[in-house]
Design a protein around this motif. Structure first.
Motif, PDB file in Angstrom:
ATOM      1  N   ARG A 172       0.838  -1.200   0.000  1.00 57.13           N
ATOM      2  CA  ARG A 172       0.000   0.000   0.000  1.00 57.13           C
ATOM      3  C   ARG A 172       0.873   1.251   0.000  1.00 57.13           C
ATOM      4  NH1 ARG A 172      -5.347   0.948  -1.274  1.00 57.13           N
ATOM      5  NH2 ARG A 172      -5.764   3.116  -0.716  1.00 57.13           N
ATOM      6  N   ASP A 173       0.567   2.183  -0.880  1.00 58.47           N
ATOM      7  CA  ASP A 173       1.310   3.443  -0.949  1.00 58.47           C
ATOM      8  C   ASP A 173       0.721   4.409   0.074  1.00 58.47           C
ATOM      9  OD1 ASP A 173       2.624   5.787  -1.570  1.00 58.47           O
ATOM     10  OD2 ASP A 173       2.546   5.470  -3.740  1.00 58.47           O
ATOM     11  N   ARG A 174       1.267   4.376   1.277  1.00 57.51           N
ATOM     12  CA  ARG A 174       0.695   5.180   2.358  1.00 57.51           C
ATOM     13  C   ARG A 174       0.865   6.675   2.103  1.00 57.51           C
ATOM     14  NH1 ARG A 174       1.174   2.049   8.082  1.00 57.51           N
ATOM     15  NH2 ARG A 174       1.107  -0.093   7.305  1.00 57.51           N
ATOM     16  N   ALA A 175       1.954   7.047   1.458  1.00 56.32           N
ATOM     17  CA  ALA A 175       2.177   8.470   1.181  1.00 56.32           C
ATOM     18  C   ALA A 175       1.095   9.019   0.268  1.00 56.32           C
ATOM     19  CB  ALA A 175       3.549   8.676   0.563  1.00 56.32           C
ATOM     20  N   LEU A 176       0.711   8.246  -0.734  1.00 56.24           N
ATOM     21  CA  LEU A 176      -0.328   8.697  -1.652  1.00 56.24           C
ATOM     22  C   LEU A 176      -1.649   8.875  -0.911  1.00 56.24           C
ATOM     23  CD1 LEU A 176      -0.122   9.250  -4.707  1.00 56.24           C
ATOM     24  CD2 LEU A 176      -1.306   7.097  -5.087  1.00 56.24           C
ATOM     25  N   ASP A 177      -1.968   7.945  -0.022  1.00 54.65           N
ATOM     26  CA  ASP A 177      -3.181   8.077   0.781  1.00 54.65           C
ATOM     27  C   ASP A 177      -3.095   9.289   1.701  1.00 54.65           C
ATOM     28  OD1 ASP A 177      -4.523   5.873  -0.256  1.00 54.65           O
ATOM     29  OD2 ASP A 177      -3.605   4.490   1.152  1.00 54.65           O
ATOM     30  N   GLY A 178      -1.897   9.544   2.242  1.00 53.33           N
ATOM     31  CA  GLY A 178      -1.721  10.697   3.110  1.00 53.33           C
ATOM     32  C   GLY A 178      -1.920  12.006   2.368  1.00 53.33           C
ATOM     33  N   LEU A 179      -1.346  12.100   1.177  1.00 55.01           N
ATOM     34  CA  LEU A 179      -1.523  13.305   0.362  1.00 55.01           C
ATOM     35  C   LEU A 179      -2.988  13.499  -0.012  1.00 55.01           C
ATOM     36  CD1 LEU A 179       1.570  12.941  -2.001  1.00 55.01           C
ATOM     37  CD2 LEU A 179       1.242  14.716  -0.258  1.00 55.01           C
ATOM     38  N   ARG A 180      -3.651  12.398  -0.345  1.00 54.94           N
ATOM     39  CA  ARG A 180      -5.077  12.487  -0.696  1.00 54.94           C
ATOM     40  C   ARG A 180      -5.894  12.977   0.497  1.00 54.94           C
ATOM     41  NH1 ARG A 180      -5.772   7.596  -1.790  1.00 54.94           N
ATOM     42  NH2 ARG A 180      -5.473   7.625  -4.049  1.00 54.94           N
ATOM     43  N   ALA A 181      -5.581  12.473   1.683  1.00 51.93           N
ATOM     44  CA  ALA A 181      -6.322  12.874   2.884  1.00 51.93           C
ATOM     45  C   ALA A 181      -6.137  14.363   3.173  1.00 51.93           C
ATOM     46  CB  ALA A 181      -5.872  12.042   4.082  1.00 51.93           C
ATOM     47  N   VAL A 182      -4.907  14.847   3.057  1.00 52.79           N
ATOM     48  CA  VAL A 182      -4.645  16.269   3.314  1.00 52.79           C
ATOM     49  C   VAL A 182      -5.398  17.132   2.304  1.00 52.79           C
ATOM     50  CG1 VAL A 182      -2.868  18.052   3.275  1.00 52.79           C
ATOM     51  CG2 VAL A 182      -2.424  15.880   4.418  1.00 52.79           C
ATOM     52  N   ALA A 183      -5.313  16.763   1.014  1.00 49.80           N
ATOM     53  CA  ALA A 183      -6.000  17.537  -0.026  1.00 49.80           C
ATOM     54  C   ALA A 183      -7.504  17.499   0.175  1.00 49.80           C
ATOM     55  CB  ALA A 183      -5.627  16.986  -1.406  1.00 49.80           C
ATOM     56  N   LEU A 184      -8.013  16.342   0.576  1.00 49.21           N
ATOM     57  CA  LEU A 184      -9.457  16.213   0.771  1.00 49.21           C
ATOM     58  C   LEU A 184      -9.947  17.059   1.940  1.00 49.21           C
ATOM     59  CD1 LEU A 184     -12.071  14.652  -0.043  1.00 49.21           C
ATOM     60  CD2 LEU A 184     -11.505  13.080   1.803  1.00 49.21           C
ATOM     61  N   ALA A 195      -0.601  25.131  -8.188  1.00 44.99           N
ATOM     62  CA  ALA A 195      -0.612  23.674  -8.335  1.00 44.99           C
ATOM     63  C   ALA A 195       0.793  23.143  -8.589  1.00 44.99           C
ATOM     64  CB  ALA A 195      -1.540  23.271  -9.482  1.00 44.99           C
ATOM     65  N   SER A 196       1.610  23.904  -9.311  1.00 46.55           N
ATOM     66  CA  SER A 196       2.984  23.500  -9.570  1.00 46.55           C
ATOM     67  C   SER A 196       3.794  23.461  -8.282  1.00 46.55           C
ATOM     68  CB  SER A 196       3.613  24.479 -10.573  1.00 46.55           C
ATOM     69  OG  SER A 196       4.903  24.065 -10.957  1.00 46.55           O
ATOM     70  N   VAL A 197       3.622  24.488  -7.449  1.00 42.41           N
ATOM     71  CA  VAL A 197       4.311  24.508  -6.150  1.00 42.41           C
ATOM     72  C   VAL A 197       3.874  23.320  -5.307  1.00 42.41           C
ATOM     73  CG1 VAL A 197       4.628  25.790  -4.000  1.00 42.41           C
ATOM     74  CG2 VAL A 197       4.551  27.013  -6.182  1.00 42.41           C
ATOM     75  N   GLN A 198       2.569  23.128  -5.216  1.00 42.02           N
ATOM     76  CA  GLN A 198       2.039  22.040  -4.393  1.00 42.02           C
ATOM     77  C   GLN A 198       2.465  20.681  -4.931  1.00 42.02           C
ATOM     78  OE1 GLN A 198      -2.162  22.826  -4.567  1.00 42.02           O
ATOM     79  NE2 GLN A 198      -2.123  24.308  -2.891  1.00 42.02           N
ATOM     80  N   GLY A 199       2.370  20.519  -6.259  1.00 37.99           N
ATOM     81  CA  GLY A 199       2.732  19.239  -6.857  1.00 37.99           C
ATOM     82  C   GLY A 199       4.195  18.914  -6.687  1.00 37.99           C
ATOM     83  N   GLY A 200       5.064  19.895  -6.914  1.00 38.89           N
ATOM     84  CA  GLY A 200       6.492  19.661  -6.730  1.00 38.89           C
ATOM     85  C   GLY A 200       6.823  19.311  -5.297  1.00 38.89           C
ATOM     86  N   ALA A 201       6.223  20.047  -4.344  1.00 46.26           N
ATOM     87  CA  ALA A 201       6.453  19.755  -2.930  1.00 46.26           C
ATOM     88  C   ALA A 201       5.964  18.356  -2.561  1.00 46.26           C
ATOM     89  CB  ALA A 201       5.772  20.812  -2.068  1.00 46.26           C
ATOM     90  N   ALA A 202       4.807  17.972  -3.083  1.00 47.88           N
ATOM     91  CA  ALA A 202       4.254  16.640  -2.783  1.00 47.88           C
ATOM     92  C   ALA A 202       5.186  15.545  -3.286  1.00 47.88           C
ATOM     93  CB  ALA A 202       2.875  16.493  -3.411  1.00 47.88           C
ATOM     94  N   ASP A 219       8.406  10.373  -0.041  1.00 49.06           N
ATOM     95  CA  ASP A 219       9.101   9.305   0.681  1.00 49.06           C
ATOM     96  C   ASP A 219       9.130   9.571   2.181  1.00 49.06           C
ATOM     97  OD1 ASP A 219       9.541   8.014  -1.709  1.00 49.06           O
ATOM     98  OD2 ASP A 219      11.589   8.751  -1.962  1.00 49.06           O
ATOM     99  N   ARG A 220       9.381  10.820   2.533  1.00 56.24           N
ATOM    100  CA  ARG A 220       9.408  11.164   3.963  1.00 56.24           C
ATOM    101  C   ARG A 220       8.031  10.954   4.590  1.00 56.24           C
ATOM    102  NH1 ARG A 220      12.063  16.819   5.511  1.00 56.24           N
ATOM    103  NH2 ARG A 220      13.785  15.708   4.488  1.00 56.24           N
ATOM    104  N   LEU A 221       6.994  11.351   3.866  1.00 49.68           N
ATOM    105  CA  LEU A 221       5.634  11.167   4.369  1.00 49.68           C
ATOM    106  C   LEU A 221       5.306   9.685   4.510  1.00 49.68           C
ATOM    107  CD1 LEU A 221       2.873  12.362   5.134  1.00 49.68           C
ATOM    108  CD2 LEU A 221       2.285  12.357   2.706  1.00 49.68           C
ATOM    109  N   GLY A 222       5.730   8.885   3.533  1.00 50.72           N
ATOM    110  CA  GLY A 222       5.485   7.448   3.599  1.00 50.72           C
ATOM    111  C   GLY A 222       6.112   6.819   4.830  1.00 50.72           C
ATOM    112  N   ARG A 223       7.322   7.250   5.167  1.00 51.31           N
ATOM    113  CA  ARG A 223       7.983   6.714   6.368  1.00 51.31           C
ATOM    114  C   ARG A 223       7.242   7.138   7.634  1.00 51.31           C
ATOM    115  NH1 ARG A 223      12.603   8.107   3.271  1.00 51.31           N
ATOM    116  NH2 ARG A 223      12.822  10.105   4.361  1.00 51.31           N
ATOM    117  N   ALA A 224       6.782   8.389   7.669  1.00 55.03           N
ATOM    118  CA  ALA A 224       6.064   8.868   8.852  1.00 55.03           C
ATOM    119  C   ALA A 224       4.763   8.092   9.061  1.00 55.03           C
ATOM    120  CB  ALA A 224       5.776  10.360   8.710  1.00 55.03           C
ATOM    121  N   LEU A 225       4.104   7.732   7.966  1.00 52.20           N
ATOM    122  CA  LEU A 225       2.818   7.041   8.071  1.00 52.20           C
ATOM    123  C   LEU A 225       2.963   5.559   8.379  1.00 52.20           C
ATOM    124  CD1 LEU A 225       0.758   8.805   5.252  1.00 52.20           C
ATOM    125  CD2 LEU A 225       0.636   9.145   7.723  1.00 52.20           C
TER     126      LEU A 225
END
Length: 402
Positions: A21-33, A279-286, A291-297
């Motif tokens: 499971r890609d936890r980072a992707l789920d984390g980014l989705r949750a924050v955006a949502l 969106a470019s700023v947000q996308g680049g930062a995401a 990887d760091r977010l995935g480790r935290a989750l």
């Protein structure tokens, strides 16, 4: 100290999560949502006149709140994650021998069920509210609020249908497809706001609708296919930040990322170049933080709320405006209530609105416990028929109200 039951639940959810499971992707989705209800709840308000609720925006009187929209308007991350998730899902489906049309049908059903559900419920709610004595204009106010976030779903469905084309477009452009979309929006903005803008037809802005929202989605598709390196992510973030600053300070784009009543220009309907810069700023930062977010989750207590938000994603998206409206409707019985039905024109209103956020969240949670049934496959054809009929009735009403 958290209750033992919460820790136990977190450990159980963590243990049941597949290692793939890609936890980072789920984390980014949750924050955006979560930024969607938070943004609407903070940057939207009401006024009460002769017992009638009207929509109002604090941004009209409180321009200092405009920078909040830079943080709370996270559609760039929302569509980025959607593009990446759709591209990976489409590839996995193709590997299993599932056709693109079958894949798309499944995605559409997952998105359409909650939308049809909330529309059908509102079709039934309107006559109930009128029978209870709620003024017709107040009911119309609630209907407009409910419809506002649903157009994002319509656009997301269009982008999802374009996913196979986005994959081919990204391959042909070798990772630079989003840059082409940004250039297209820039060209339209130049025609709209350049020296000759006054002679341009009003419909010209609609040309930004597809490339404007496709920008971050295409970025996500290319990210999924490994076409954006870490250096590319840095370029995306830094380039977007520079463009954002230039557009604000030199070309005087409106500061707010959402529409402001009475303003001559808007960034969001349809998206301007400033939306793409953000969106470019947000996308680049995401991409850089993934990887760091995935480790935290990997920590169960951080992972649990991400799972909860993702499980209720469509419920949150479809019903958060209804929760705010019903709270304001109840409050209107008391007259002018600070932060709720009072005119949003002062810093005191902003402070009072912060106090109402937990109330909106509780009302949304109560609605969600019942409304989540619309997310899952419906139990019978009768359900589907009633929901479709109700949604159609509400659509007719909404066309006249919006």
């Amino acid at each position: 100290m958290l209750p033992v039951s919460v820790r136990r639940a977190a450990a159980t959810v963590d243990a049941k999560t597949p290692a793939s499971r890609d936890r980072a992707l789920d984390g980014l989705r949750a924050v955006a949502l979560l930024s969607v209800p938070l943004g609407h709840w903070l940057l939207g308000g009401f006024t009460l006149s002769d017992g009638v609720l009207h929509n109002a925006s604090p941004l009209a009187a409180l321009p200092f709140m405009a920078p909040l929209s830079w943080v709370l308007q996270m559609l760039g991350v929302f569509f980025l994650v959607g593009g990446r998730a759709s591209a990976l899902s489409l590839r996995r489906s193709a590997e299993r021998g599932v056709s693109a049309s079958a894949w798309l049908r499944g995605r559409v059903l997952r998105l359409a069920r909650p939308v049809l559900g909330v529309a059908a419920v509102w079709a039934a709610l309107i006559p109930v509210l009128r029978a209870l004595g709620v003024p017709a204009d107040t009911v119309r106010t609630g209907a407009v609020l409910m419809v506002q976030p649903l157009w994002y779903i319509a656009m997301y469905l269009v982008l999802t249908a374009l996913t196979p084309l986005c994959v081919r477009f990204g391959a042909a452009a070798k990772g630079w497809a989003s840059a082409g979309l940004l250039a297209a929006v820039a060209a339209v903005d130049l025609l709209r706001y350049g020296p000759w803008g006054g002679s341009m037809p009003g419909w010209l802005s609609l040309l930004n609708l597809l490339p404007g929202w496709l920008f971050a989605y295409q970025l996500g598709v290319d990210w999924a296919h490994g076409r954006i390196s870490r250096a590319g992510a840095w370029l995306t973030a830094a380039g977007g930040a520079v463009l954002f600053a230039v557009l604000l300070l030199v070309f005087h784009y409106p500061a707010s990322m959402v529409g402001v009543p009475g303003a001559a220009r808007t960034n969001s309907h349809p998206p301007s170049l400033l939306v793409l810069a953000l969106a470019s700023v947000q996308g680049g930062a995401a991409m850089l933080l993934k990887d760091r977010l995935g480790r935290a989750l990997r920590r169960p207590l951080l992972w649990l709320p991400v799972v909860v938000v993702n499980l209720g994603a469509m419920t949150i998206f479809c019903w958060h405006q209804t929760a705010m409206f019903l709270t304001a409707l109840a409050g209107s019985r008391l007259g002018t209530v600070p932060g709720l039905t009072a005119v949003p024109d002062s810093g005191l209103w902003a402070l009072a609105r912060l106090a109402w956020l937990p109330v909106f969240a509780v009302v949304l949670a109560l609605i969600g416990r019942w409304a989540r049934r619309f997310d899952a496959p419906w139990p019978s054809r009768l359900w589907r028929a009633l929901a479709a009929a109700g949604a159609a009735l509400f659509a007719v009403y909404a066309l006249g109200a919006v």
